[in-house]
Design a protein around this motif. Structure first.
Motif, PDB file in Angstrom:
ATOM      1  N   UNK A 158       0.454  -0.920  -0.057  1.00  0.00           N
ATOM      2  CA  UNK A 158      -0.119   0.137  -0.557  1.00  0.00           C
ATOM      3  C   UNK A 158       1.041   1.546  -0.081  1.00  0.00           C
ATOM      4  N   UNK A 159       0.245   2.260  -0.610  1.00  0.00           N
ATOM      5  CA  UNK A 159       0.437   3.621  -0.096  1.00  0.00           C
ATOM      6  C   UNK A 159       0.073   4.876  -0.180  1.00  0.00           C
TER       7      UNK A 159
ATOM      8  N   UNK B 244      -4.267   3.662  -1.107  1.00  0.00           N
ATOM      9  CA  UNK B 244      -4.258   2.713  -2.232  1.00  0.00           C
ATOM     10  C   UNK B 244      -3.154   1.722  -2.442  1.00  0.00           C
ATOM     11  N   UNK B 245      -3.811   0.274  -2.971  1.00  0.00           N
ATOM     12  CA  UNK B 245      -3.229  -0.977  -3.752  1.00  0.00           C
ATOM     13  C   UNK B 245      -2.188  -0.534  -4.528  1.00  0.00           C
ATOM     14  N   UNK B 246      -1.016  -1.399  -4.247  1.00  0.00           N
ATOM     15  CA  UNK B 246      -0.085  -0.904  -5.427  1.00  0.00           C
ATOM     16  C   UNK B 246       0.969  -1.907  -5.545  1.00  0.00           C
ATOM     17  N   UNK B 247       1.260  -2.677  -7.106  1.00  0.00           N
ATOM     18  CA  UNK B 247       2.112  -3.659  -7.326  1.00  0.00           C
ATOM     19  C   UNK B 247       3.717  -2.516  -7.702  1.00  0.00           C
TER      20      UNK B 247
ATOM     21  N   UNK C 107       5.199   2.094  -8.800  1.00  0.00           N
ATOM     22  CA  UNK C 107       5.035   1.556  -8.061  1.00  0.00           C
ATOM     23  C   UNK C 107       3.279   1.948  -9.216  1.00  0.00           C
ATOM     24  N   UNK C 108       2.455   1.402  -9.080  1.00  0.00           N
ATOM     25  CA  UNK C 108       1.108   1.392 -10.040  1.00  0.00           C
ATOM     26  C   UNK C 108       0.383   0.982  -9.369  1.00  0.00           C
ATOM     27  N   UNK C 109      -0.480   2.064  -9.035  1.00  0.00           N
ATOM     28  CA  UNK C 109      -2.227   1.803  -8.746  1.00  0.00           C
ATOM     29  C   UNK C 109      -2.946   0.779  -9.261  1.00  0.00           C
TER      30      UNK C 109
END
Length: 168
Positions: A85-86, A93-96, A106-108
């Motif tokens: 998360x960020x 927001x969940x991130x990858x 990081x991608x949202x």
């Protein structure tokens, strides 16, 4: 001083022998407020107290000045895809993050252009708050809620994201 939390360890196995990686977050011990996602990789002879590599925070691709202030890494797979998360001033927001190197970002996972293609959460869809684990195939589990993102329900729900096949 820092307090370190390891959330996920990618232990070596016969199928994935080159792992020995961990992710989590570090937090300032005195304030306990600012968390930063970190990555550790054990190599032969490494001291386990080495500092983690700061993975940074989510940054808005449309506005490089818009970035979050906190992050945590919660899961990692053998491809070094990291989830977590960020958070800035609002909800997390969940991130990858596809990799742990300096060029990765990081991608949202709420972004309709992300690899998982969920659509816009502002239209009544899901608002993914925290990605907790990622499988070797790229499937992601976490929690979030469905509905208006500005009004949190009393209990978030679990989600499972299955990676979209290229071209679909």
């Amino acid at each position: 001083s820092l307090i370190t939390y390891a959330d996920a360890i990618n232990s070596p196995t016969s199928a994935y022998p080159n792992t020995g990686q961990a992710v989590g977050y570090e937090q300032l011990a005195l304030t306990g407020s600012t968390a930063r996602a970190v990555f550790w990789e054990a190599r032969s002879g490494d001291n386990v107290n080495l500092p983690g590599i700061d993975l940074g925070v989510w940054r808005d691709p449309a506005n490089s000045n818009a970035l979050d202030s906190q992050s945590a890494a919660r899961g990692i797979n053998s491809s070094q895809w990291v989830v977590g998360w960020s958070k800035g001033t609002g909800n997390s927001r969940a991130v990858l993050r596809k990799g742990t190197g300096a060029n990765a970002h990081w991608l949202n996972l709420n972004d309709k252009h992300a690899v998982y293609g969920l659509g816009d959460p502002g239209t009544g869809g899901w608002n993914l708050l925290d990605a907790i684990a990622i499988s070797q195939e790229g499937h992601i589990v976490g929690n979030g809620f469905k509905g208006t993102p500005t009004v949190l329900p009393s209990a978030p729900r679990a989600f499972l994201l299955i990676k979209r096949i290229e071209g679909n």
